[in-house]
Write an enzyme that holds these catalytic residues in place. Structure first.
Site, PDB file in Angstrom:
ATOM      1  N   TYR A 131      -3.521   8.069   7.066  1.00 41.33           N
ATOM      2  CA  TYR A 131      -4.859   7.514   6.829  1.00 41.33           C
ATOM      3  C   TYR A 131      -4.772   5.998   6.953  1.00 41.33           C
ATOM      4  O   TYR A 131      -3.871   5.371   6.411  1.00 41.33           O
ATOM      5  CB  TYR A 131      -5.339   7.897   5.427  1.00 41.33           C
TER       6      TYR A 131
ATOM      7  N   ASP B 120       1.102   0.251   8.714  1.00 36.81           N
ATOM      8  CA  ASP B 120       0.065   0.269   7.686  1.00 36.81           C
ATOM      9  C   ASP B 120       0.759   0.414   6.333  1.00 36.81           C
ATOM     10  O   ASP B 120       1.151   1.512   5.943  1.00 36.81           O
ATOM     11  CB  ASP B 120      -0.921   1.411   7.927  1.00 36.81           C
TER      12      ASP B 120
ATOM     13  N   LYS C  73      -4.089  -2.603  -1.624  1.00 34.10           N
ATOM     14  CA  LYS C  73      -3.699  -2.020  -2.914  1.00 34.10           C
ATOM     15  C   LYS C  73      -2.903  -3.001  -3.808  1.00 34.10           C
ATOM     16  O   LYS C  73      -3.526  -3.827  -4.451  1.00 34.10           O
ATOM     17  CB  LYS C  73      -3.006  -0.678  -2.704  1.00 34.10           C
TER      18      LYS C  73
HETATM   19  C1  LIG Z   1      -5.781   3.223   0.827  1.00 35.17           C
HETATM   20  C2  LIG Z   1      -5.334   3.123   2.220  1.00 35.17           C
HETATM   21  C3  LIG Z   1      -6.126   2.520   3.217  1.00 35.17           C
HETATM   22  C4  LIG Z   1      -7.548   2.120   2.983  1.00 35.17           C
HETATM   23  O1  LIG Z   1      -7.672   1.119   2.034  1.00 35.17           O
HETATM   24  P1  LIG Z   1      -9.091   0.929   1.285  1.00 35.17           P
HETATM   25  O2  LIG Z   1      -8.877  -0.296   0.459  1.00 35.17           O
HETATM   26  O3  LIG Z   1      -9.320   2.177   0.506  1.00 35.17           O
HETATM   27  O4  LIG Z   1     -10.113   0.740   2.344  1.00 35.17           O
HETATM   28  C5  LIG Z   1      -5.569   2.339   4.465  1.00 35.17           C
HETATM   29  N1  LIG Z   1      -4.314   2.719   4.746  1.00 35.17           N
HETATM   30  C6  LIG Z   1      -3.537   3.318   3.824  1.00 35.17           C
HETATM   31  C7  LIG Z   1      -2.143   3.699   4.182  1.00 35.17           C
HETATM   32  C8  LIG Z   1      -4.022   3.564   2.544  1.00 35.17           C
HETATM   33  O5  LIG Z   1      -3.246   4.186   1.653  1.00 35.17           O
END
Ligand SMILES: *Cc1c(COP(=O)(O)O)cnc(C)c1O
Length: 434
Positions: A146, A241, A274
């Site tokens: 994601y 990511d 995060k």
């Molecule tokens: C949480 C997450 C996102 C999205 O971040 P948001 O602040 O919720 O938009 C993107 N990539 C990864 C790997 C994530 O865990």
């Protein structure tokens, strides 16, 4: 508990009248596990209390950000001080510079970062930059990873390698995902075939190095090595990511974990979120200088934000990073996480329940399988009924794990030996009934 006494239920019913599904992010609705979402009233350290004033040991920590636990005194102080100085200016501040310097000092693959307000925004901007910097359109992502909900990334695999993906959400026109190729995680042969077919047109490959959105699945070292080699060979940017893994699995993030196994390893671009906001809306993306200088106002790739680099969010993020860089922080965090995982594994073994566990730093995953899965298709064969029995059993006993089998778990520095022992004890009780 009846409707008259269950405040969570009352709030959920009220919420459903005014907010779609009663929640502002789908997984909170407990759809996968059933039952009533817990409405959080307050939190402190490793615990939160719901609307019925019931206490839970929190292994979500806002899906990762709360690595210090809730209400850490140094972070609270920084946020309170920043709030008094002003909420938002729409003009630069010293604190943004400090936070950028702090992030770059810890993750040396980046020379520059831009701060934004969510992981989605950071991922979307990173892809635009990769396309702008390479002059190419196509990208590779992996099934089960994601990267936020930007249109081009809401894709599932198409019918074959020559075809591109299909949207996973209504409202995303097929033309918008026509450049997105979705491959199986940890599948080296498929990766090689995809590069052979499309390599010269690829702007980037984006990956969750340790995928936390299909529970907890590591990219294998041979797979990661091939991703790096092929991106270099074909001139595609390799995007890590690290929204979830950044400052969560190690002080140097997941890229430092892979650099130990693959000498000289680094990605071309990194997306963060995060933990870097410590619970406030803050995210970032960064790369080497030549790539980042393609960004407006220096270069042709446009990107902007009214609240980007928000002074309260940067205060929260900075205070958090200053705590986690203290000597021994990750050793202690990883030891707690391992203690929880080995305790749960031993409890499952005693009851003959198949369980496989893994963790890195303060992030963990457990599966109701004998062996750790390597990709999304395998993760999704989890026995839903058993998982839900485990989830609700833990919830009843005051332990809050992710309300879906495809999500990771998170340890904080505030979790105590007693919290971990109570969690293992609760799990042992449930394993006996599974
Ligand atoms: C949480 C997450 C996102 C999205 O971040 P948001 O602040 O919720 O938009 C993107 N990539 C990864 C790997 C994530 O865990």
């Amino acid at each position: 508990m009846t409707h008259d006494t269950d405040r969570n239920l009352q709030l959920f019913q009220r919420a459903q009248k005014v907010i779609p599904g009663g929640v502002n992010s789908p997984v909170r609705a407990f759809k996968a596990v059933g039952g009533t979402p817990r409405f959080v009233a307050r939190a402190q350290g490793a615990h939160f209390w719901d609307a019925n004033n019931k206490r839970y040991i929190d292994y979500i920590g806002s899906w990762g950000p709360m690595i210090l636990g809730h209400g850490h005194p140094a972070v609270l102080e920084a946020v309170q001080k920043a709030a008094v100085e002003g909420f938002s200016f729409g003009a630069p501040t010293e604190r943004e510079v400090e936070l950028a310097e702090e992030i770059l000092s810890l993750v040396p693959s980046m020379d520059m970062v831009r701060l934004v307000s969510s992981g989605t925004e950071a991922g979307m901007s990173a892809i635009r930059l990769a396309r702008g910097a390479t002059g190419r359109s196509k990208l590779i992502k992996f099934e089960g990873c994601y990267h936020g909900h930007a249109d081009a990334l809401l894709v599932k695999a198409g019918s074959g390698l020559a075809t591109f993906g299909n949207p996973t959400s209504a409202g995303v026109p097929p033309e918008v995902v026509q450049h997105t190729l979705v491959l199986e995680y940890n599948n080296v042969a498929q990766l090689e075939d995809a590069f052979a077919l499309h390599g010269k047109d690829l702007a980037c490959l984006i990956i969750e190095p340790i995928a936390g959105n299909m529970n907890f699945v590591r990219a294998s070292v041979p797979f990661m090595t091939r991703c790096r080699e092929l991106c270099t060979q074909y001139g595609a940017l390799f995007i890590f990511d690290e929204v979830m893994t950044g400052f969560r699995v190690a002080l140097g993030s997941a890229q430092s974990v892979y650099a130990k196994a693959i000498p000289g390893f680094e990605p071309d671009m990194t997306v963060m979120g995060k933990v870097i906001g410590g619970g406030m809306p803050l995210a970032a993306f960064g790369a080497r200088r030549a790539v980042m200088e393609q960004m407006a106002p220096l270069g042709p790739v446009y990107q902007a934000g009214t609240l980007s680099g928000n002074p309260i969010a940067t205060a929260c993020g900075l205070a958090t990073l200053r705590e986690i860089r203290k000597p021994g922080f990750y050793e202690a965090l990883a030891a707690k996480t391992q203690k929880l995982m080995s305790g749960m594994k031993a409890a499952a073994d005693q009851s003959g329940v198949p369980l496989s566990v893994d963790s890195e730093g303060g992030m963990f995953g457990f599966f109701l399988f004998d062996a750790l899965p390597q990709n999304y298709a395998k993760v999704m064969t989890t026995d839903n009924k058993r998982f839900n029995a485990l989830f609700h059993g833990m919830l009843d006993r005051g332990v809050y794990f992710a309300p879906a089998l495809y999500e990771a778990g998170f340890m904080s520095a505030a979790h105590s030996d007693e919290d971990i022992a109570a969690t293992v004890q609760a799990a042992a009780e449930i394993f006996r009934t599974l």
